[in-house]
Structure formats: C-alpha cells, structure tokens
Design an enzyme around this catalytic site. Structure first.
Site, PDB file in Angstrom:
ATOM      1  N   SER A  76       0.818  -1.210   0.000  1.00 20.57           N
ATOM      2  CA  SER A  76       0.000   0.000   0.000  1.00 20.57           C
ATOM      3  C   SER A  76       0.852   1.261   0.000  1.00 20.57           C
ATOM      4  O   SER A  76       0.426   2.305  -0.501  1.00 20.57           O
ATOM      5  CB  SER A  76      -0.918   0.009   1.225  1.00 20.57           C
ATOM      6  OG  SER A  76      -1.835  -1.054   1.171  1.00 20.57           O
ATOM      7  N   HIS A 102     -10.537   7.045  -7.699  1.00 23.55           N
ATOM      8  CA  HIS A 102      -9.247   6.499  -7.276  1.00 23.55           C
ATOM      9  C   HIS A 102      -9.430   5.126  -6.656  1.00 23.55           C
ATOM     10  O   HIS A 102      -8.662   4.206  -6.897  1.00 23.55           O
ATOM     11  CB  HIS A 102      -8.565   7.435  -6.273  1.00 23.55           C
ATOM     12  CG  HIS A 102      -7.272   6.889  -5.751  1.00 23.55           C
ATOM     13  ND1 HIS A 102      -7.171   6.193  -4.557  1.00 23.55           N
ATOM     14  CD2 HIS A 102      -6.028   6.892  -6.274  1.00 23.55           C
ATOM     15  CE1 HIS A 102      -5.920   5.822  -4.381  1.00 23.55           C
ATOM     16  NE2 HIS A 102      -5.202   6.222  -5.393  1.00 23.55           N
ATOM     17  N   SER A 103     -10.452   4.957  -5.850  1.00 22.20           N
ATOM     18  CA  SER A 103     -10.796   3.671  -5.236  1.00 22.20           C
ATOM     19  C   SER A 103     -12.253   3.747  -4.811  1.00 22.20           C
ATOM     20  O   SER A 103     -12.933   4.755  -5.030  1.00 22.20           O
ATOM     21  CB  SER A 103      -9.896   3.384  -4.021  1.00 22.20           C
ATOM     22  OG  SER A 103     -10.233   4.249  -2.941  1.00 22.20           O
TER      23      SER A 103
END
Length: 468
Positions: A231, A360-361
């Site tokens: 991440s 983005h997510s």
C-alpha cells in the site's frame, strides 16, 4: 607535527602517481596495468561520458587528457567528465519552450498515423491484448459492484488505463520481475493469474496466496514473478532497482519492471531509485502512469516540470513519453525499452500519459474534485479499449459477434469465481503470526492469545468461519 607529516606524505604520493602516469602516456605504454586511451576519440563531442567507462577511477589521470582537448583555462576536469567554462552567465531555463513530444501509433479513431514507424504485432497477440483489456474492464465492473454490495471491503479499478496494463505486459518476458503499484492487475491477467485467484485474494479466504493478510487488490504471485503489492506509495521503486542489479550480476536475460503513478513521482523513493539505477547501470524499466491525478491532487500541484519524463534526463536515465491510451504505442515503447535495458545494461523511464476515468478507489468520489464532463470526455473520446478494437476490426481480426461472446463469457466466469471464493473459509488465525520468525518472540505469542480470547468473547464482530 605528525598531522603535517602525514599530509605531506599524501601530497608527495599524489604528485608521484600523477608524474608516473603522464610518463607512461608519453612512452606509449601498452602494459596491462596502464589503460590505453584514444586521445582523438576523447576530443570528439559525441564521446561517451568518462564516468561510464571508468566510473570509480581518480580524476588525476584525466588532468592530462583535458589539456589535449582544450586549454586548461577553458575546461574543468571534474569527476564524471570535463566541463567547459564560459564567460557568459547563463541560467538553465526552468522549462523548455515546447513540451516533450508524445509517441503515438494510432489516432483516436484507431487509424495508424501516417509516416509512423512501429513494430507490427501478430493477429494472435493483438486479439489476446484486446481480450485481456475487455476482461480487465469486466473484472473491474464486477468487483466494484461486489464492494458496493458489502461483499468485499475495498476495490480499485483500472478504468482508462487498460492499455498500459495489457500492452506493457505483452511486450515483456515471463522472466522479467514485476514490481507493481496497485493498478496493474492486467499484468497478472496476461501472465495467467486466474479469475479464481483474483477472487480468493479479494475475499481473503484460505486459498489467498497472501493468507488473508492484505487488503483486497494487493495481489502477488511468486510463480508469475509478480512481487506482492504494498500500500505504501513508491516503496516498490528502490526494490525494483535492487532486483535489477542482482539480475545484472547473475547475467540473466531479464530485467525488472516497476509501475507507479504521477503521485509516486513526488515521493523520495522515486528520486532515490532513479539515481540508484543510473549510477549502478541497472536493467530496470520505470513505467509511470501519469493520469493527471494523485487521488485528488492534480499534477499542477505536484510539480512545475514538464511532467515526469524530463526527470529521467536529470538523473542520467534514458526516457520517453508515450500515449498511454494507445496500446500499440505502449507495446512498442516497452519492447524497445526492454531491449535497451538488457542489452545495454541501463535503466529506462517511460511516462505514459493517460487519464483515470474511474474513482481512485471505492473510498473516493472523484466528482468532488474534477468536473464530470471532463471524465465523460475521456471516457468517450479517448477510450483505449475502443480505439484498439477499431484497429483490429479494420484488420479483419474481430467482429461484433466475437465481442459479445467475449464479454458474456468473462462476466459469467467471474461471477462463478466470486461465488466460490465467497463460500470458502477464512485462513486460520494462527497464520497471522507465522512466516516471519523461526522462533516467534514472546510478544507475538501474547498477542495471539489475546486475539483468540477476543474472538471468543465477541464472536458477533468476526466472520463466523474464522478458524481458531
């Protein structure tokens, strides 16, 4: 006094060494202990930087050589190569008048640009590339919907960036080591990662390669030379350089390839990695997906330079800017970069200009920081999948019937994989604490005991199939 004597001795040795070297040049010595230099070649403007030949040699030997090319008052013999003096005070411009051009093969309508030079791909490769791009789109849609239904905790799509994923993967060898960010599942798809393996990871069941320890979409596969995603932004870049240097030491016919976004180029790891790769001449390809946004931060707030491509030159890395929505351009650029990286033992930087059409997510709403009509414009006018489809259809390699069948089959197989993954048990709790230490320390043992007691005390807060 003792310090003065040591300094004097050092200076004397320095002078003697210089005199001995100059004498050997005058004698025309060709012994193995004294390197031979082609003085005429040294004076040529296209002569390669001295540091690339004798990177770690003292510059003492170059003092005499610089006087061959020009007067000592006009040239500074500096480590890494000679630098010319000038009486004119001239600052390097902060930006060029024209931006770096972008390599392209197909226009927005899928037509080859006249006068362009590129390597043709076979029908088999082209159809597989399109197949994978469509499959990647379908997979993103289904998993995104699964997250919205509460079946998985998180997801991140590659909408608008499918060409970078698939075309770059097609240009590489299976022996090349991949160090991805979190938007390169298409590289895994190309290499043979199955729908079931994708689903198992996203649902964190007992068949997940990461044993349920990672967030969804943090894939990894040792068999496919795809290093597990982290991440932390840009931490994979220095790792890729180190791996590339090991490939170089082992004389492997392979390179390391690492992916990152424009936001990653704002991290210190990016700068350290490029400099490390250039100095060590590591066979590594840096692929930047410059999609204009680092989550909600536009590139205009990240840097004032002409994108990312110009940074390669600053570090001594060969670089190119490519249309990231043109699959043929990406394929050709990556294939050429791989050849350079391995045959010439050098790093290469590729900046792929694209646009993140999706959020983005699943934790992001991109309409809060960019206009919806901008997103829609890129989705309709510059879709990389649609552009590539037009090209293969013009070649007679694809048709509407085949397209419908492909999309239906992909959706059916993915839904089946999700249903199976969802039913599988979660990994045993003990595996959270294994695989790191040969003999686990006492604090980990205490944490494991505490966790087991907590699950027993509050079973409603944990999945019912957690194995104690």
């Amino acid at each position: 006094m003792a310090l003065y004597m040591r300094k004097s001795t050092t200076i004397l040795r320095h002078v003697k060494s210089k005199m001995a070297f100059m004498a050997s040049l005058q004698r025309g010595s060709r012994s193995s202990s004294t390197p031979h230099f082609d003085r005429n070649a040294l004076c040529q403007p296209n002569f390669r930087n001295l540091s690339n030949i004798h990177r770690f040699e003292s510059t003492i030997a170059q003092n005499h050589l610089s006087s061959v090319c020009a007067d000592e008052n006009q040239v500074l013999d500096f480590p890494g190569g000679s630098v010319k003096f000038t009486p004119e005070m001239r600052f390097i411009s902060e930006s060029p008048l024209e931006r770096t051009s972008c390599f392209r093969v197909l226009d927005d309508n899928g037509q080859p640009i006249l006068g362009g030079s590129f390597e043709q791909v076979s029908m088999e490769t082209a159809v597989k590339m399109y197949d994978n791009m469509v499959t990647l789109q379908t997979m993103d849609t289904i998993f995104f919907e699964a997250q919205r239904q509460g079946r998985i905790s998180f997801y991140l799509t590659t909408n608008g960036e499918e060409a970078i994923n698939i075309a770059s993967a097609a240009a590489l060898s299976m022996e090349d080591l991949i160090f991805p960010q979190y938007r390169e599942p298409g590289v895994l798809l190309w290499r043979g990662f199955t729908f079931q393996e994708f689903a198992n990871q996203c649902f964190s069941n007992k068949y997940d390669n990461g044993k349920g320890r990672q967030m969804p979409i943090h894939y990894g596969s040792k068999q496919l030379n795809y290093v597990t995603i982290a991440s932390t932004v840009a931490s994979q870049l220095p790792h890729a350089v180190g791996a590339a240097y090991s490939l170089k030491m082992e004389k492997k016919d392979a390179c390391a390839v690492t992916y990152f976004g424009d936001g990653g180029s704002s991290e210190g790891d990016f700068h350290a990695a490029l400099n490390f790769a250039a100095v060590m001449e590591a066979p590594v390809i840096f692929i930047c997906r410059n999609n204009g946004w680092a989550i909600s931060t536009p590139t205009s707030d990240q840097f004032r330079s002409d994108g990312v491509v110009v940074r390669g030159q600053a570090y001594g890395v060969r670089s190119i800017r490519v249309d990231g929505n043109d699959a043929l351009a990406v394929y050709n650029a990556v294939k050429a970069a791989r050849q350079m990286a391995i045959s010439e033992q050098r790093p290469v930087l590729i900046e792929a200009l694209t646009y993140r059409v999706g959020h983005h997510s699943t934790s992001d709403d991109s309409t809060k920081y960019r206009p919806a009509n901008e997103i829609e414009s890129w989705r309709l006018a510059r879709d990389p999948v649609g552009r590539f489809r037009k090209w293969i259809e013009r070649n007679g390699w694809w048709n509407c019937e085949a397209d419908t069948q492909l999309r239906n089959n992909a959706r059916k197989q993915l839904l089946q994989a999700i249903q199976l993954a969802e039913k599988e048990e979660k990994p045993p709790l003990a595996e959270i604490f294994s695989d790191v230490y040969d003999v686990p320390p006492s604090n980990l043992g205490e944490q494991e005991t505490w966790l087991r007691e907590t699950v027993k005390k509050h079973p409603q807060d944990y999945p019912s199939d957690v194995s104690l």
